[in-house]
Design a protein around this motif. Structure first.
Motif, short mmCIF file in Angstrom:
data_model
loop_
_atom_site.label_atom_id
_atom_site.label_comp_id
_atom_site.label_asym_id
_atom_site.label_seq_id
_atom_site.Cartn_x
_atom_site.Cartn_y
_atom_site.Cartn_z
N SER A 169 -11.05 -102.27 -83.01
CA SER A 169 -11.96 -101.81 -81.95
C SER A 169 -12.39 -100.38 -82.17
N ASP A 170 -13.42 -99.98 -81.40
CA ASP A 170 -13.89 -98.59 -81.45
C ASP A 170 -13.40 -97.80 -80.25
N ARG A 171 -12.34 -98.26 -79.64
CA ARG A 171 -11.84 -97.62 -78.41
C ARG A 171 -11.28 -96.23 -78.69
N ARG A 172 -11.54 -95.32 -77.76
CA ARG A 172 -10.97 -93.98 -77.78
C ARG A 172 -10.23 -93.75 -76.47
N PRO A 173 -9.28 -92.82 -76.45
CA PRO A 173 -8.44 -92.65 -75.25
C PRO A 173 -9.23 -92.43 -73.97
N ASP A 174 -10.37 -91.74 -74.04
CA ASP A 174 -11.11 -91.42 -72.83
C ASP A 174 -12.31 -92.34 -72.61
N TRP A 175 -12.37 -93.45 -73.33
CA TRP A 175 -13.49 -94.38 -73.20
C TRP A 175 -13.17 -95.50 -72.21
N SER A 176 -14.15 -95.81 -71.34
CA SER A 176 -14.01 -96.97 -70.45
C SER A 176 -14.97 -98.09 -70.86
N ASP A 177 -15.71 -97.88 -71.93
CA ASP A 177 -16.63 -98.89 -72.45
C ASP A 177 -16.46 -98.94 -73.96
N TRP A 178 -15.89 -100.03 -74.47
CA TRP A 178 -15.62 -100.13 -75.88
C TRP A 178 -15.68 -101.60 -76.29
N HIS A 179 -15.65 -101.86 -77.59
CA HIS A 179 -15.81 -103.23 -78.07
C HIS A 179 -14.86 -103.52 -79.22
N THR A 180 -14.54 -104.77 -79.35
CA THR A 180 -13.70 -105.23 -80.45
C THR A 180 -14.63 -105.86 -81.48
N ASP A 181 -15.11 -105.05 -82.42
CA ASP A 181 -16.15 -105.49 -83.33
C ASP A 181 -15.62 -106.25 -84.54
N VAL A 182 -14.31 -106.29 -84.70
CA VAL A 182 -13.71 -107.07 -85.78
C VAL A 182 -12.73 -108.06 -85.17
N VAL A 183 -12.99 -109.34 -85.37
CA VAL A 183 -12.11 -110.41 -84.88
C VAL A 183 -11.88 -111.37 -86.04
N GLN A 184 -10.66 -111.41 -86.54
CA GLN A 184 -10.33 -112.33 -87.62
C GLN A 184 -9.05 -113.08 -87.26
N VAL A 185 -9.09 -114.38 -87.47
CA VAL A 185 -7.93 -115.22 -87.19
C VAL A 185 -7.24 -115.53 -88.51
N VAL A 186 -5.97 -115.15 -88.59
CA VAL A 186 -5.16 -115.41 -89.78
C VAL A 186 -4.24 -116.58 -89.48
N SER A 187 -4.44 -117.69 -90.19
CA SER A 187 -3.67 -118.91 -89.95
C SER A 187 -2.70 -119.13 -91.10
N VAL A 188 -1.40 -119.22 -90.77
CA VAL A 188 -0.36 -119.35 -91.77
C VAL A 188 0.29 -120.72 -91.68
#
Length: 526
Positions: A169-188
């Motif tokens: 994600s691009d989240r920062r400590p003082d951010w209330s609006d952020w996004h998870t721009d990388v989502v990968q599912v690792v299946s074992v």
């Protein structure tokens, strides 16, 4: 200024740093003793739970989707069942047509007050474990004029499979609006063993259960800001289950910006670049200008800044191409890590890991799967993507460019990624291919070998007899057509039938020889 730019760029490939740190200690365990072909390990075994008795419905406030402005959202009659039936639209049609549900339902609009999130949200305590994924039944709401699809079937998984969603994600400590721009599912799949990494596009437009339609990269933020039970990871788990049928058992998430330092600490990584890449270098030169950087096909040694640029660049390529490059960088880090002696540093790496990421996994979970690494061959590490051919480009009522899931196309991708390793692929691990570079183009043989590994074949680099082959050639040293890899290799490398030569030789140490000619298409799938 330069440091701020570095931090901003780091968010796009944080998944790579995250996974390296997460699994670094296990890499150290087997580097000194395992098979050189073994390059991968992933944490934690957990069984899935059948969706027989769903948990109670959780009532959740409705947030905004594409902007920070919170607006009332109309609610559907709970007795109505909606299933989105999109049709493929051309790029021009997508600008003019709205997404129409089938069957049509006339919603009753009810003004619903929505709270204003605070900059420091406090999620409710987690009362359940992600290790037992089950879909929470919710009453879908109508989001703008976009219909909410019904949930898709949960994918069948091999017994004892463990699915881990890795988030950047691009989240920062003082951010209330952020996004998870990388989502990968690792299946074992520990019993084979086999590993599949499935990339989820950040702009996939899905139903976020209990909230509204939105980009999948909003789900984690909504869960955190609105106190969803289990937080963002739990809401993302529900989102993946509802829209893609993917059961997730664990998560790893970070906003750590140290990717450059990790790659540099490894002494850089060697990355096979199959497609020419051209984009602005993210750092200004002495004149304050951002120069254009170009990488031609070949194997390139990259330091941290270059690897970061390569993994996040998308100005001259697509989102889907960027996801594939992220997987390439990730694989390069694994390959480099196996050459290092990390065993004495396991305790320190674990402390470092815990300080940089948020996860529901414990050290014992990681150690539990150490033995999987001893048995895992590189040919059984698969990379899969939800690509452009699996989605429908669409423009939201607010003008956002997104991708609607085309379940008829996505369903088989998910099933193949989470299901048993195909027998044909397992057979390929026994069929080694010797690669000759019959051209003057440096490292084209290594590009071909990388492609072979990704498709499950063994590959060795041989010394060509000359460098002026005009066309691709395939020499078959086997004596039987049963289980032959010739048709697949022909398709992979676009080898014409007249350039396939049968030369049975049981004493050869390889099954085939692939001669790279001047007509080799480096930028081609797979």
């Amino acid at each position: 200024m330069r440091e701020e730019v570095k931090m901003a760029r780091g968010k796009w490939v944080i998944i790579i740093a995250l996974v390296f740190v997460t699994f670094g200690m296990i890499l150290g365990v087997w580097l000194c003793t395992s098979d050189p072909a073994s390059i991968f390990v992933l944490p934690t075994l957990a069984s899935t739970v059948p969706l027989s008795t769903p948990p109670p419905v959780i009532s959740t406030p409705v947030p905004a989707s594409e902007s920070s402005t919170l607006t009332p959202v109309p609610t559907l009659d709970p007795t109505a069942t909606l299933r989105a039936e999109p049709t493929r639209l051309s790029s021009s049609q997508a600008q003019d047509q709205a997404f129409t549900p089938s069957p049509a339902v006339t919603p009753t609009e009810v003004s619903t007050a929505t709270p204003t999130p605070t900059s420091t949200p406090t999620p409710t305590p987690t009362l359940f474990s992600l290790a037992t994924p089950a879909l929470i039944r919710v009453t879908p709401t109508l989001s703008d004029t976009t219909a909410v699809p019904t949930s898709v079937p949960v994918a069948e998984v091999v017994p004892d499979t463990i699915n881990i969603v890795v988030l950047g994600s691009d989240r920062r400590p003082d951010w209330s609006d952020w996004h998870t721009d990388v989502v990968q599912v690792v299946s074992v799949q520990p019993l084979v063993p086999a590993v599949t990494v499935l990339s989820i596009p950040r702009d996939l437009y899905v139903y976020i259960p209990g909230f509204r339609m939105g980009r999948i990269n909003f789900a984690d933020m909504y869960g955190e800001l609105y106190g969803y039970e289990g937080g963002g990871p739990a809401l993302l788990q529900q989102t993946l289950l509802y829209n893609l049928g993917i059961p997730v058992n664990h998560y790893v998430r970070t906003d750590f910006d140290g990717f450059i330092g990790i790659v540099d600490a490894l002494g850089g990584v060697d990355i096979p670049v199959h497609c020419r890449l051209q984009d602005h270098w993210p750092y200004p030169d002495e004149n304050g200008e951002y120069p254009i950087k170009v990488l031609e096909p070949g194997v390139h040694h990259m330091d941290g800044e270059t690897a970061l640029w390569y993994a996040r660049s998308r100005r001259t390529s697509s989102t889907f191409a960027r996801e594939r490059r992220q997987q390439q960088v990730l694989q390069a880090i694994w390959r480099k890590a196996r050459s290092l002696d990390l065993l004495p540093r396991i305790p320190q790496l674990w402390d470092q890991f815990r300080s940089m990421v948020v996860t529901d996994m414990e050290f014992g979970d990681v150690v539990m799967l150490a033995e999987v690494a001893f048995r895992l061959d590189e040919q059984n590490v698969r990379f899969r993507n939800i690509g452009y051919q699996h989605v429908i480009p669409w423009t939201t009522p607010k003008g956002g460019s997104v991708f609607l899931p085309n379940w008829e196309e996505i369903g088989p991708v998910v099933s193949e990624a989470l299901g048993p390793v195909p027998e044909g692929r397992l057979w390929r691990t026994l069929q080694a291919v010797e690669v000759w570079n019959g051209t003057g183009n440096a490292s084209w043989d290594q590009l071909a070998a990388d492609r072979l590994f990704r498709e499950g074949f063994g590959a060795v680099i041989g010394q060509p007899d000359r460098r002026d082959y005009p066309q691709m050639q395939l020499i078959d040293f086997t004596s039987t057509a049963k289980g032959s890899g010739v048709p697949y290799l022909q398709w992979m490398f676009n080898v014409s039938a007249e350039n396939v030569i049968s030369a049975p030789d049981p004493n050869r140490g390889v099954s085939y020889r692939l001669i790279i000619g001047a007509d080799y298409q480096t930028c081609r799938s797979p």
